[in-house]
Design a protein around this motif. Structure first.
Motif, PDB file in Angstrom:
ATOM      1  N   ARG A 185       0.850  -1.181   0.000  1.00 28.19           N
ATOM      2  CA  ARG A 185       0.000   0.000   0.000  1.00 28.19           C
ATOM      3  C   ARG A 185       0.892   1.239   0.000  1.00 28.19           C
ATOM      4  O   ARG A 185       1.803   1.351   0.819  1.00 28.19           O
TER       5      ARG A 185
ATOM      6  N   THR B 245      -2.787  -0.187  -4.864  1.00 34.79           N
ATOM      7  CA  THR B 245      -3.449   0.176  -3.613  1.00 34.79           C
ATOM      8  C   THR B 245      -2.781   1.425  -3.058  1.00 34.79           C
ATOM      9  O   THR B 245      -1.593   1.393  -2.736  1.00 34.79           O
TER      10      THR B 245
ATOM     11  N   ASP C 174      -9.852  -0.388   4.804  1.00 31.59           N
ATOM     12  CA  ASP C 174     -10.231   0.138   3.494  1.00 31.59           C
ATOM     13  C   ASP C 174     -10.902   1.504   3.558  1.00 31.59           C
ATOM     14  O   ASP C 174     -11.417   1.997   2.558  1.00 31.59           O
TER      15      ASP C 174
ATOM     16  N   GLN D   4      -8.720   3.559   1.389  1.00 31.83           N
ATOM     17  CA  GLN D   4      -8.068   2.847   0.298  1.00 31.83           C
ATOM     18  C   GLN D   4      -8.514   3.383  -1.049  1.00 31.83           C
ATOM     19  O   GLN D   4      -9.690   3.549  -1.322  1.00 31.83           O
TER      20      GLN D   4
END
Length: 213
Positions: free
Chosen positions: A107, A155, A201, A204
């Motif tokens: 991420r 991501t 999330d 995200q």
């Protein structure tokens, strides 16, 4: 978690490293000027320092070994040489290539600026004046940086703080897409990233603006 920080000698980057280490995360940083990091950080057993150039893909890849989180806290000082003013714009595509080669599932959390992208339509007249007349060059570089992330990273989260200060963390902030203006300490930007962006999330593949409450 194993976190790699780019821009780790800047104000927000240092705060991220300090708070990540305090939370017992493993942290690596690619730095050009190691003397800007404190001895306290350098001797921490959970910290790995790589000395190199963020514009070199292979050096970025080395710093990304085993990472599952990448924090990009690069900033272009208004008084810096031209190549450093544009570092967000020029380095992000290199970092993206290195991430996709070394840890494509990681991420990526990038620190941008209030007034960038669709946040511009929500800022108040005072903030808009500052963005248009003072920060226009940095915002232009941030626009390119954000687009590069969205185009090539799987991501990601983009954090757009208001005016940055060196004050202590108060742990209270307004975080949304519609922040109109304000200021926030670098310590609280780092705290927000660690508390709300490393997992889950909620943010995200979103851009979020943040200022102190």
């Amino acid at each position: 978690m194993h976190v790699t920080v780019f821009g780790g000698t800047g104000g927000t980057g240092v705060e991220c490293i300090k708070q990540l280490l305090a939370a017992d995360h493993s942290v690596a940083a690619l730095v050009r000027s190691p003397e800007k990091l404190s001895d306290e950080i350098k001797v921490d057993p959970n910290f790995t320092m790589h000395v190199g150039n963020v514009l070199e893909e292979k050096e970025c890849e080395k710093a990304l070994a085993e990472s599952n989180i990448v924090i990009v806290a690069l900033g272009g000082n208004m008084r810096a040489p031209a190549d450093q003013k544009s570092i967000c714009r020029t380095a992000q595509p290199v970092i993206n290539k290195a991430v996709n080669a070394a840890c494509a599932d990681a991420r990526v959390i990038a620190v941008s600026s209030l007034g960038t992208g669709d946040s511009y339509q929500h800022i108040n007249w005072m903030t808009r004046k500052f963005v248009d007349w003072v920060l226009y060059e940095q915002i232009a570089h941030k626009e390119v940086q954000e687009a590069s992330i969205k185009d090539t990273i799987r991501t990601w989260t983009i954090v757009r703080p208001g005016g940055l200060t060196d004050g202590a963390s108060i742990g209270k902030w307004e975080a949304s897409r519609t922040v109109s203006g304000g200021r926030i300490s670098r310590a609280d930007v780092a705290k927000f990233i660690i508390q709300e962006c490393l997992t889950g999330d909620k943010w995200q593949n979103r851009a979020v603006s943040i200022v102190s409450k």
